[in-house]
Design a protein around this motif. Structure first.
Motif, short mmCIF file in Angstrom:
data_model
loop_
_atom_site.label_atom_id
_atom_site.label_comp_id
_atom_site.label_asym_id
_atom_site.label_seq_id
_atom_site.Cartn_x
_atom_site.Cartn_y
_atom_site.Cartn_z
N VAL A 12 0.85 -1.18 0.00
CA VAL A 12 0.00 0.00 0.00
C VAL A 12 0.89 1.24 0.00
O VAL A 12 1.82 1.34 0.81
CB VAL A 12 -0.93 0.01 1.23
CG1 VAL A 12 -1.78 1.27 1.26
CG2 VAL A 12 -1.80 -1.24 1.24
N LEU A 13 0.62 2.16 -0.91
CA LEU A 13 1.37 3.41 -0.97
C LEU A 13 0.81 4.40 0.05
O LEU A 13 -0.40 4.44 0.28
CB LEU A 13 1.27 4.03 -2.36
CG LEU A 13 1.84 3.22 -3.51
CD1 LEU A 13 1.52 3.90 -4.82
CD2 LEU A 13 3.33 3.05 -3.33
N ASP A 14 1.72 5.21 0.62
CA ASP A 14 1.20 6.22 1.52
C ASP A 14 0.61 7.38 0.70
O ASP A 14 0.84 7.50 -0.50
CB ASP A 14 2.24 6.70 2.53
CG ASP A 14 3.38 7.48 1.92
OD1 ASP A 14 3.26 7.95 0.78
OD2 ASP A 14 4.39 7.65 2.62
N ASP A 15 -0.16 8.20 1.36
CA ASP A 15 -0.89 9.27 0.67
C ASP A 15 0.02 10.24 -0.08
O ASP A 15 -0.32 10.71 -1.16
CB ASP A 15 -1.78 10.04 1.66
CG ASP A 15 -2.92 9.18 2.19
OD1 ASP A 15 -3.26 8.18 1.53
OD2 ASP A 15 -3.46 9.52 3.27
N ASP A 16 1.18 10.55 0.50
CA ASP A 16 2.11 11.48 -0.16
C ASP A 16 2.60 10.89 -1.49
O ASP A 16 2.68 11.59 -2.50
CB ASP A 16 3.30 11.81 0.73
CG ASP A 16 2.91 12.66 1.93
OD1 ASP A 16 1.89 13.38 1.84
OD2 ASP A 16 3.62 12.59 2.95
N MET A 17 2.94 9.61 -1.49
CA MET A 17 3.43 8.97 -2.72
C MET A 17 2.31 8.89 -3.76
O MET A 17 2.55 9.09 -4.95
CB MET A 17 3.98 7.58 -2.43
CG MET A 17 4.56 6.92 -3.66
SD MET A 17 5.78 7.93 -4.53
CE MET A 17 7.25 7.44 -3.73
N VAL A 18 1.11 8.65 -3.32
CA VAL A 18 -0.03 8.63 -4.25
C VAL A 18 -0.17 9.99 -4.93
O VAL A 18 -0.34 10.07 -6.15
CB VAL A 18 -1.33 8.23 -3.52
CG1 VAL A 18 -2.55 8.46 -4.40
CG2 VAL A 18 -1.27 6.78 -3.06
N ARG A 19 -0.08 11.06 -4.15
CA ARG A 19 -0.20 12.40 -4.73
C ARG A 19 0.93 12.67 -5.74
O ARG A 19 0.69 13.25 -6.80
CB ARG A 19 -0.21 13.46 -3.63
CG ARG A 19 -1.57 13.62 -2.97
CD ARG A 19 -1.61 14.82 -2.05
NE ARG A 19 -0.85 14.65 -0.83
CZ ARG A 19 -1.27 13.96 0.24
NH1 ARG A 19 -2.47 13.38 0.22
NH2 ARG A 19 -0.53 13.86 1.31
#
Length: 73
Positions: A12-19
């Protein structure tokens, strides 16, 4: 097979990496994948050259291919 290998595990990617990834164009994301693949192959090549200095380029290429294809067949 490695003890820690679990083909059903989902990363699961963290939210910062997703952005960050969402801000990239499809072309930029594809370029990132190709760059990561090239880096991985160069690292494997260096590893095999150090461990097996007697190997020629075709033996190194075969070892890289075997390492990358392991588990896909």
């Amino acid at each position: 097979m490695r003890e820690d290998f679990n083909p059903s595990r989902i990363e699961v990617l963290d939210d910062d990496m997703v952005r960050v990834l969402q801000s990239k164009t499809p072309q930029e994301r594809i370029a990132m994948v190709f760059d990561a693949n090239r880096t991985m192959r160069l690292m494997l090549e260096a590893h095999f050259r150090e461990r097996h200095p007697e190997w020629d380029q075709s033996q190194i290429a075969a070892a890289i291919a075997q390492r990358l294809l392991r588990g896909s067949g």
